[in-house]
Design an enzyme around this catalytic site. Structure first.
Site, PDB file in Angstrom:
ATOM      1  N   GLY A  71       0.846  -1.199   0.000  1.00 48.20           N
ATOM      2  CA  GLY A  71       0.000   0.000   0.000  1.00 48.20           C
ATOM      3  C   GLY A  71       0.878   1.245   0.000  1.00 48.20           C
ATOM      4  O   GLY A  71       1.907   1.269   0.667  1.00 48.20           O
TER       5      GLY A  71
ATOM      6  N   ILE B 146       1.665   3.539   6.835  1.00 52.59           N
ATOM      7  CA  ILE B 146       0.976   4.450   7.756  1.00 52.59           C
ATOM      8  C   ILE B 146       0.632   3.721   9.052  1.00 52.59           C
ATOM      9  O   ILE B 146       0.429   4.353  10.071  1.00 52.59           O
ATOM     10  CB  ILE B 146      -0.305   5.056   7.140  1.00 52.59           C
ATOM     11  CG1 ILE B 146      -1.361   3.995   6.843  1.00 52.59           C
ATOM     12  CG2 ILE B 146       0.018   5.865   5.896  1.00 52.59           C
ATOM     13  CD1 ILE B 146      -2.742   4.585   6.569  1.00 52.59           C
ATOM     14  N   ASP B 147       0.572   2.372   9.010  1.00 53.11           N
ATOM     15  CA  ASP B 147       0.159   1.616  10.203  1.00 53.11           C
ATOM     16  C   ASP B 147       1.223   1.628  11.313  1.00 53.11           C
ATOM     17  O   ASP B 147       0.911   1.348  12.467  1.00 53.11           O
ATOM     18  CB  ASP B 147      -0.141   0.161   9.833  1.00 53.11           C
ATOM     19  CG  ASP B 147      -1.434   0.012   9.049  1.00 53.11           C
ATOM     20  OD1 ASP B 147      -2.059   1.042   8.738  1.00 53.11           O
ATOM     21  OD2 ASP B 147      -1.810  -1.129   8.737  1.00 53.11           O
TER      22      ASP B 147
ATOM     23  N   MET C  31      -7.540   3.666   9.736  1.00 54.15           N
ATOM     24  CA  MET C  31      -6.795   2.476   9.302  1.00 54.15           C
ATOM     25  C   MET C  31      -6.010   1.882  10.462  1.00 54.15           C
ATOM     26  O   MET C  31      -5.828   2.509  11.500  1.00 54.15           O
ATOM     27  CB  MET C  31      -5.902   2.804   8.114  1.00 54.15           C
ATOM     28  CG  MET C  31      -6.679   2.800   6.805  1.00 54.15           C
ATOM     29  SD  MET C  31      -5.610   2.910   5.373  1.00 54.15           S
ATOM     30  CE  MET C  31      -6.789   2.633   4.056  1.00 54.15           C
TER      31      MET C  31
ATOM     32  N   HIS D 214      -8.829   5.657   2.674  1.00 56.67           N
ATOM     33  CA  HIS D 214      -7.582   5.995   1.988  1.00 56.67           C
ATOM     34  C   HIS D 214      -7.228   7.474   2.027  1.00 56.67           C
ATOM     35  O   HIS D 214      -6.119   7.846   1.622  1.00 56.67           O
ATOM     36  CB  HIS D 214      -7.633   5.478   0.545  1.00 56.67           C
ATOM     37  CG  HIS D 214      -7.618   3.978   0.490  1.00 56.67           C
ATOM     38  ND1 HIS D 214      -8.730   3.223   0.730  1.00 56.67           N
ATOM     39  CD2 HIS D 214      -6.608   3.106   0.269  1.00 56.67           C
ATOM     40  CE1 HIS D 214      -8.423   1.937   0.639  1.00 56.67           C
ATOM     41  NE2 HIS D 214      -7.141   1.838   0.357  1.00 56.67           N
TER      42      HIS D 214
ATOM     43  N   GLN E  80      -6.426   8.852   4.544  1.00 52.86           N
ATOM     44  CA  GLN E  80      -5.281   8.868   5.472  1.00 52.86           C
ATOM     45  C   GLN E  80      -3.959   8.561   4.777  1.00 52.86           C
ATOM     46  O   GLN E  80      -2.888   8.781   5.337  1.00 52.86           O
ATOM     47  CB  GLN E  80      -5.483   7.823   6.582  1.00 52.86           C
ATOM     48  CG  GLN E  80      -6.672   8.099   7.449  1.00 52.86           C
ATOM     49  CD  GLN E  80      -7.169   6.837   8.139  1.00 52.86           C
ATOM     50  OE1 GLN E  80      -6.788   6.577   9.264  1.00 52.86           O
ATOM     51  NE2 GLN E  80      -8.003   6.059   7.484  1.00 52.86           N
TER      52      GLN E  80
HETATM   53  O1  F6P Z   1      -1.103  -1.534   5.345  1.00 58.30           O
HETATM   54  C1  F6P Z   1      -1.466  -0.227   5.184  1.00 58.30           C
HETATM   55  C2  F6P Z   1      -2.930  -0.120   4.930  1.00 58.30           C
HETATM   56  O2  F6P Z   1      -3.175   1.237   4.745  1.00 58.30           O
HETATM   57  C3  F6P Z   1      -3.814  -0.738   6.005  1.00 58.30           C
HETATM   58  O3  F6P Z   1      -4.034   0.089   7.109  1.00 58.30           O
HETATM   59  C4  F6P Z   1      -5.072  -1.016   5.226  1.00 58.30           C
HETATM   60  O4  F6P Z   1      -5.805  -2.062   5.819  1.00 58.30           O
HETATM   61  C5  F6P Z   1      -4.547  -1.438   3.911  1.00 58.30           C
HETATM   62  O5  F6P Z   1      -3.325  -0.791   3.732  1.00 58.30           O
HETATM   63  C6  F6P Z   1      -5.513  -1.138   2.782  1.00 58.30           C
HETATM   64  O6  F6P Z   1      -5.036  -1.716   1.625  1.00 58.30           O
HETATM   65  P1  F6P Z   1      -5.663  -1.478   0.172  1.00 58.30           P
HETATM   66  O7  F6P Z   1      -5.163  -0.148  -0.299  1.00 58.30           O
HETATM   67  O8  F6P Z   1      -5.146  -2.604  -0.634  1.00 58.30           O
HETATM   68  O9  F6P Z   1      -7.135  -1.440   0.340  1.00 58.30           O
END
Ligand code: F6P
Length: 342
Positions: free
Chosen positions: A10, A126-127, A169, A272, A274
């Site tokens: 991501g 970001i996590d 997130m 997203h 964030q």
């Molecule tokens: O791992 C980072 C993250 O932003 C998570 O917080 C979230 O669950 C995931 O990516 C979302 O992924 P995608 O963009 O594939 O929906």
């Protein structure tokens, strides 16, 4: 020397700042040539590249996302993926490959290092859940965005005496939720590390509203889960890489709060938002420091290592430390956050 760089998983604010820093350090510091692989490991497997130089990186520092593109594909997911990746690296005569990614991308880098690939990792997400580093870039930006949203939700919640549930997130960990919840004065924060009891959540909301017109804001990490056998959970969907598609717990929590307490409740899923947009100054600096350190590591032969922030300094730690265990909320942060609940 020729150095490669890819961004996988991501996206997050600060990726372009790393790319710029790698190019600047490599070209101006060592006279190297840098090539960028498009869409993470996919670009290595398919030999899809773009030349990068200082000129090509103009204006990148404050720009969100990644100009290289990203994907969740890993060479190990394809029958001949590792061999194709190896051929690409040999074809370009790469002295090192800087891999900028989160848990999945860095785990892959770790495995490829064991197969002889000259990789140096840079942690992003970001996590903020990567081990071995006190912080990943992108996290501070996400916390700022979530905090601003919570601040705004407070005023509308107060006007209508409502409960506002904000889903942020945080797939496996509650760093964004705990930090933005504390910064934004949330009534309660629910995190993946601690399964919640919905009755206790409702009790907290009631206590607050019983004091008069006290609207409440409840922050819920997308990975938060109720205690077993309390609220029925829908089946989880997965994307084409087997990645569970989260999002929806905020709606469940809001519906339960409204039906159990009778207080009008609304939900905001930040999603997203964030992850998009310009990085904070802190994240730009952290990303730039990581990028510089990654190139230095390539020149020092620090393969199989990852740049990390430890005690305010940028150091190298083994990729094995980063991908072993996810970095969960520290007891210190969580205990402090709880002091302000309800
Ligand atoms: O791992 C980072 C993250 O932003 C998570 O917080 C979230 O669950 C995931 O990516 C979302 O992924 P995608 O963009 O594939 O929906």
């Amino acid at each position: 020397m020729r150095i490669g760089i890819l961004t996988g998983g991501g996206d997050c604010p600060g990726l372009n700042a790393v790319i710029r820093a790698v190019v600047r350090r490599a070209e101006r510091g060592f006279g190297d040539e840098v090539i960028g692989f498009r869409d993470g490991w996919l670009g290595v497997v398919e030999d899809d590249t773009t030349p990068l130089d200082v000129e090509a990186c103009r204006g990148l520092l404050p720009r969100g996302g990644t100009v290289l593109g990203s994907s969740r594909l890993q060479p190990f997911g394809l029958d001949d993926g590792v061999e194709r990746a190896r051929s690409t690296i040999e074809r370009h005569g790469l002295g090192g490959l800087v891999v900028v990614g989160g848990e999945g991308t860095l785990s892959c880098a770790h495995r490829l290092h064991a197969e002889g690939f000259p990789v140096v990792g840079v942690p992003k997400t970001i996590d903020n859940d990567i081990g071995g580093t006190e912080m990943t870039f992108g996290f501070e930006t996400a916390v700022e965005i979530a905090t601003e949203a919570i601040d705004r939700l407070h005023t509308t919640a107060e006007s209508h005496d409502r409960v506002m549930v904000v889903e942020v997130m945080g797939r496996h960990v509650g760093h964004i939720a705990a930090w933005s919840g504390m910064a934004g004065g949330a009534t309660l924060t629910l995190v993946p590390e601690e399964p919640f009891d919905i009755e206790e959540v409702c009790e907290g909301v009631r206590r607050r509203h019983d004091r008069g017109r006290y609207a409440s804001v409840v922050v819920v990490a997308e990975g938060a889960r109720p205690k077993p056998d309390t609220i029925p959970m829908p089946d989880e969907e997965v994307d084409r890489f087997g990645h569970v598609r989260l999002g929806g717990i905020g709606n469940l929590v809001a519906a339960e709060i409204e039906s159990r307490t009778g207080f009008e409740t609304r939900v905001t899923v930040l999603g997203h938002v964030q992850r998009g947009g310009t990085p904070t100054a802190f994240d730009r600096v952290l990303a730039s420091r990581f990028g510089v350190a990654a190139v230095d590591a390539v020149h020092d032969g620090g393969f199989g290592m990852m740049t990390a922030l430890v005690g305010g300094d940028i150091v190298l730690v083994p990729l094995a430390d980063a991908v072993g265990d996810l970095k969960r909320l520290s007891a210190g942060v969580w205990e402090a956050a709880r002091v302000f609940f309800a």
